[in-house]
Motif scaffolding. Structure first.
Motif, PDB file in Angstrom:
ATOM      1  N   ALA A 151      63.068  43.163  86.049  1.00 29.79           N
ATOM      2  CA  ALA A 151      61.851  42.603  86.937  1.00 29.79           C
ATOM      3  C   ALA A 151      61.107  42.044  85.941  1.00 29.79           C
ATOM      4  CB  ALA A 151      60.897  44.138  87.401  1.00 29.79           C
ATOM      5  N   PHE A 152      60.908  42.585  84.513  1.00 30.76           N
ATOM      6  CA  PHE A 152      60.270  42.552  83.814  1.00 30.76           C
ATOM      7  C   PHE A 152      60.271  41.053  82.831  1.00 30.76           C
ATOM      8  CE2 PHE A 152      59.944  43.209  78.815  1.00 30.76           C
ATOM      9  CZ  PHE A 152      57.912  43.775  78.624  1.00 30.76           C
ATOM     10  N   LYS A 153      61.759  41.199  83.092  1.00 22.48           N
ATOM     11  CA  LYS A 153      62.108  39.930  82.326  1.00 22.48           C
ATOM     12  C   LYS A 153      61.420  38.695  82.786  1.00 22.48           C
ATOM     13  CE  LYS A 153      64.684  39.590  78.901  1.00 22.48           C
ATOM     14  NZ  LYS A 153      63.789  39.002  77.185  1.00 22.48           N
ATOM     15  N   ALA A 154      61.920  38.554  84.322  1.00 25.83           N
ATOM     16  CA  ALA A 154      62.090  37.952  85.835  1.00 25.83           C
ATOM     17  C   ALA A 154      60.796  36.710  85.041  1.00 25.83           C
ATOM     18  CB  ALA A 154      62.121  37.974  86.404  1.00 25.83           C
ATOM     19  N   PHE A 155      59.269  38.262  85.249  1.00 23.65           N
ATOM     20  CA  PHE A 155      58.222  37.847  85.337  1.00 23.65           C
ATOM     21  C   PHE A 155      57.483  37.839  84.543  1.00 23.65           C
ATOM     22  CE2 PHE A 155      59.726  39.579  89.912  1.00 23.65           C
ATOM     23  CZ  PHE A 155      60.048  39.234  90.108  1.00 23.65           C
ATOM     24  N   ARG A 156      57.851  37.626  83.110  1.00 19.47           N
ATOM     25  CA  ARG A 156      57.342  37.094  81.690  1.00 19.47           C
ATOM     26  C   ARG A 156      56.512  35.844  81.358  1.00 19.47           C
ATOM     27  NH1 ARG A 156      60.895  38.466  77.360  1.00 19.47           N
ATOM     28  NH2 ARG A 156      59.226  37.854  76.254  1.00 19.47           N
ATOM     29  N   TYR A 157      56.777  34.558  82.356  1.00 18.53           N
ATOM     30  CA  TYR A 157      56.502  33.449  82.559  1.00 18.53           C
ATOM     31  C   TYR A 157      56.538  33.051  83.554  1.00 18.53           C
ATOM     32  CZ  TYR A 157      58.358  33.568  78.016  1.00 18.53           C
ATOM     33  OH  TYR A 157      58.699  34.313  76.540  1.00 18.53           O
ATOM     34  N   PHE A 158      54.969  32.090  83.554  1.00 17.39           N
ATOM     35  CA  PHE A 158      54.866  31.182  85.375  1.00 17.39           C
ATOM     36  C   PHE A 158      54.617  30.264  85.147  1.00 17.39           C
ATOM     37  CE2 PHE A 158      50.767  32.293  83.503  1.00 17.39           C
ATOM     38  CZ  PHE A 158      49.581  31.657  83.724  1.00 17.39           C
ATOM     39  N   GLY A 159      54.197  29.364  86.311  1.00 19.18           N
ATOM     40  CA  GLY A 159      53.727  27.603  85.808  1.00 19.18           C
ATOM     41  C   GLY A 159      54.982  26.887  85.329  1.00 19.18           C
ATOM     42  N   ALA A 160      54.600  25.650  86.279  1.00 16.41           N
ATOM     43  CA  ALA A 160      56.095  24.434  86.217  1.00 16.41           C
ATOM     44  C   ALA A 160      56.280  24.404  84.737  1.00 16.41           C
ATOM     45  CB  ALA A 160      55.761  23.121  87.349  1.00 16.41           C
ATOM     46  N   ARG A 161      55.791  23.751  84.000  1.00 13.53           N
ATOM     47  CA  ARG A 161      55.943  23.800  82.840  1.00 13.53           C
ATOM     48  C   ARG A 161      56.365  24.090  82.070  1.00 13.53           C
ATOM     49  NH1 ARG A 161      49.942  21.838  80.299  1.00 13.53           N
ATOM     50  NH2 ARG A 161      49.733  20.139  81.856  1.00 13.53           N
ATOM     51  N   SER A 162      56.731  26.540  82.626  1.00  9.89           N
ATOM     52  CA  SER A 162      57.509  26.885  82.554  1.00  9.89           C
ATOM     53  C   SER A 162      58.912  27.217  82.361  1.00  9.89           C
ATOM     54  CB  SER A 162      56.875  28.447  82.095  1.00  9.89           C
ATOM     55  OG  SER A 162      55.363  28.789  81.495  1.00  9.89           O
ATOM     56  N   ALA A 163      59.138  25.384  82.930  1.00 10.07           N
ATOM     57  CA  ALA A 163      60.223  26.170  84.405  1.00 10.07           C
ATOM     58  C   ALA A 163      61.974  26.930  82.995  1.00 10.07           C
ATOM     59  CB  ALA A 163      60.563  25.202  84.566  1.00 10.07           C
ATOM     60  N   LYS A 164      61.662  25.686  81.849  1.00  8.32           N
ATOM     61  CA  LYS A 164      63.130  26.282  81.349  1.00  8.32           C
ATOM     62  C   LYS A 164      62.988  27.920  80.692  1.00  8.32           C
ATOM     63  CE  LYS A 164      65.263  24.597  77.205  1.00  8.32           C
ATOM     64  NZ  LYS A 164      65.319  23.479  75.983  1.00  8.32           N
ATOM     65  N   ALA A 165      62.302  28.346  79.776  1.00 10.07           N
ATOM     66  CA  ALA A 165      61.561  30.112  79.787  1.00 10.07           C
ATOM     67  C   ALA A 165      61.480  30.586  81.025  1.00 10.07           C
ATOM     68  CB  ALA A 165      60.132  30.424  79.374  1.00 10.07           C
ATOM     69  N   ILE A 166      61.392  30.828  81.883  1.00  7.36           N
ATOM     70  CA  ILE A 166      61.399  31.119  83.728  1.00  7.36           C
ATOM     71  C   ILE A 166      62.988  31.164  83.951  1.00  7.36           C
ATOM     72  CG2 ILE A 166      61.113  31.963  85.397  1.00  7.36           C
ATOM     73  CD1 ILE A 166      58.318  29.913  85.187  1.00  7.36           C
ATOM     74  N   VAL A 167      63.386  30.245  83.770  1.00  7.37           N
ATOM     75  CA  VAL A 167      65.641  30.261  83.723  1.00  7.37           C
ATOM     76  C   VAL A 167      66.204  31.545  82.902  1.00  7.37           C
ATOM     77  CG1 VAL A 167      67.052  28.916  83.946  1.00  7.37           C
ATOM     78  CG2 VAL A 167      65.311  28.222  84.944  1.00  7.37           C
ATOM     79  N   GLN A 168      65.822  30.839  81.197  1.00 14.41           N
ATOM     80  CA  GLN A 168      66.482  31.748  80.461  1.00 14.41           C
ATOM     81  C   GLN A 168      65.679  32.911  80.049  1.00 14.41           C
ATOM     82  OE1 GLN A 168      64.921  29.451  76.664  1.00 14.41           O
ATOM     83  NE2 GLN A 168      66.248  28.450  76.614  1.00 14.41           N
ATOM     84  N   SER A 169      64.417  33.615  80.539  1.00 17.07           N
ATOM     85  CA  SER A 169      64.462  34.564  80.958  1.00 17.07           C
ATOM     86  C   SER A 169      65.567  35.318  82.238  1.00 17.07           C
ATOM     87  CB  SER A 169      62.842  34.674  80.961  1.00 17.07           C
ATOM     88  OG  SER A 169      62.615  35.755  81.138  1.00 17.07           O
ATOM     89  N   ILE A 170      65.700  35.235  82.741  1.00 18.93           N
ATOM     90  CA  ILE A 170      65.885  35.032  84.477  1.00 18.93           C
ATOM     91  C   ILE A 170      67.170  35.243  83.820  1.00 18.93           C
ATOM     92  CG2 ILE A 170      66.976  35.059  86.764  1.00 18.93           C
ATOM     93  CD1 ILE A 170      64.122  33.603  87.093  1.00 18.93           C
ATOM     94  N   TRP A 171      67.550  34.922  83.102  1.00 19.15           N
ATOM     95  CA  TRP A 171      69.684  34.809  82.547  1.00 19.15           C
ATOM     96  C   TRP A 171      69.398  35.954  81.966  1.00 19.15           C
ATOM     97  CZ3 TRP A 171      74.227  33.432  84.310  1.00 19.15           C
ATOM     98  CH2 TRP A 171      75.416  33.273  83.251  1.00 19.15           C
ATOM     99  N   SER A 172      68.871  35.904  80.790  1.00 19.11           N
ATOM    100  CA  SER A 172      68.519  37.106  79.491  1.00 19.11           C
ATOM    101  C   SER A 172      68.270  38.460  80.791  1.00 19.11           C
ATOM    102  CB  SER A 172      67.293  37.008  78.887  1.00 19.11           C
ATOM    103  OG  SER A 172      66.026  36.909  78.855  1.00 19.11           O
ATOM    104  N   GLY A 173      67.215  38.381  81.948  1.00 16.95           N
ATOM    105  CA  GLY A 173      67.059  39.848  82.595  1.00 16.95           C
ATOM    106  C   GLY A 173      68.436  40.134  83.261  1.00 16.95           C
ATOM    107  N   ALA A 174      69.342  39.206  83.750  1.00 17.18           N
ATOM    108  CA  ALA A 174      70.209  39.311  84.436  1.00 17.18           C
ATOM    109  C   ALA A 174      71.107  39.953  83.834  1.00 17.18           C
ATOM    110  CB  ALA A 174      70.770  38.600  85.012  1.00 17.18           C
ATOM    111  N   MET A 175      71.528  39.783  82.082  1.00 15.32           N
ATOM    112  CA  MET A 175      72.210  39.451  81.675  1.00 15.32           C
ATOM    113  C   MET A 175      72.215  41.610  81.445  1.00 15.32           C
ATOM    114  SD  MET A 175      74.896  38.084  82.016  1.00 15.32           S
ATOM    115  CE  MET A 175      74.743  37.308  83.343  1.00 15.32           C
TER     116      MET A 175
END
Length: 129
Positions: free
Chosen positions: A59-83
């Motif tokens: 949860a800490f990693k997945a919700f670090r970023y927001f907004g449409a401009r942050s789509a790449k960072a959101i995906v990377q953050s969710i991926w690293s959070g899951a791993m």
């Protein structure tokens, strides 16, 4: 880089799910304390805490970023959070099996699975209440 979220952790969307998971973990530990003794209780409590800590990291990693401009960072953050969640889970299970004696493994896994089930069902329960 993405736009970081300025909301504190307890205001993030996943926080109520973590609270529900903590409540379920505590209730299961109390039920096992009454019905199975202290070893069963702390075994179930440890299982629930393993799930809770791993999900808190996600949860800490997945919700670090927001907004449409942050789509790449959101995906990377969710991926690293899951791993990271899977790594934390594996490490905590290994430490529990090596470092905790006596331990009831079945109660440990029951606590873990019920905490995971609470997290999976939490969005449905929160729509009802």
């Amino acid at each position: 880089m993405g736009i970081p979220s300025k909301a504190p952790f307890h205001r993030q969307p996943g926080f109520p799910i973590l609270i529900l998971q903590a409540i379920v973990t505590a209730v299961i530990a109390v039920i096992f304390a009454v019905s199975g003794g202290w070893v069963a209780a702390y075994s179930a409590l440890l299982g629930g805490l393993i799930a809770l800590l791993a999900n808190a990291y996600f949860a800490f990693k997945a919700f670090r970023y927001f907004g449409a401009r942050s789509a790449k960072a959101i995906v990377q953050s969710i991926w690293s959070g899951a791993m990271g969640k899977w790594i934390i889970t594996a490490v905590l299970f290994a430490l529990t099996f090596v470092g905790v004696e006596p331990l009831e493994p079945m109660k440990l896994f029951i606590g873990y699975l019920l905490a995971l089930l609470a997290a999976a069902c939490a969005p449905l329960l929160m729509k009802v209440f």
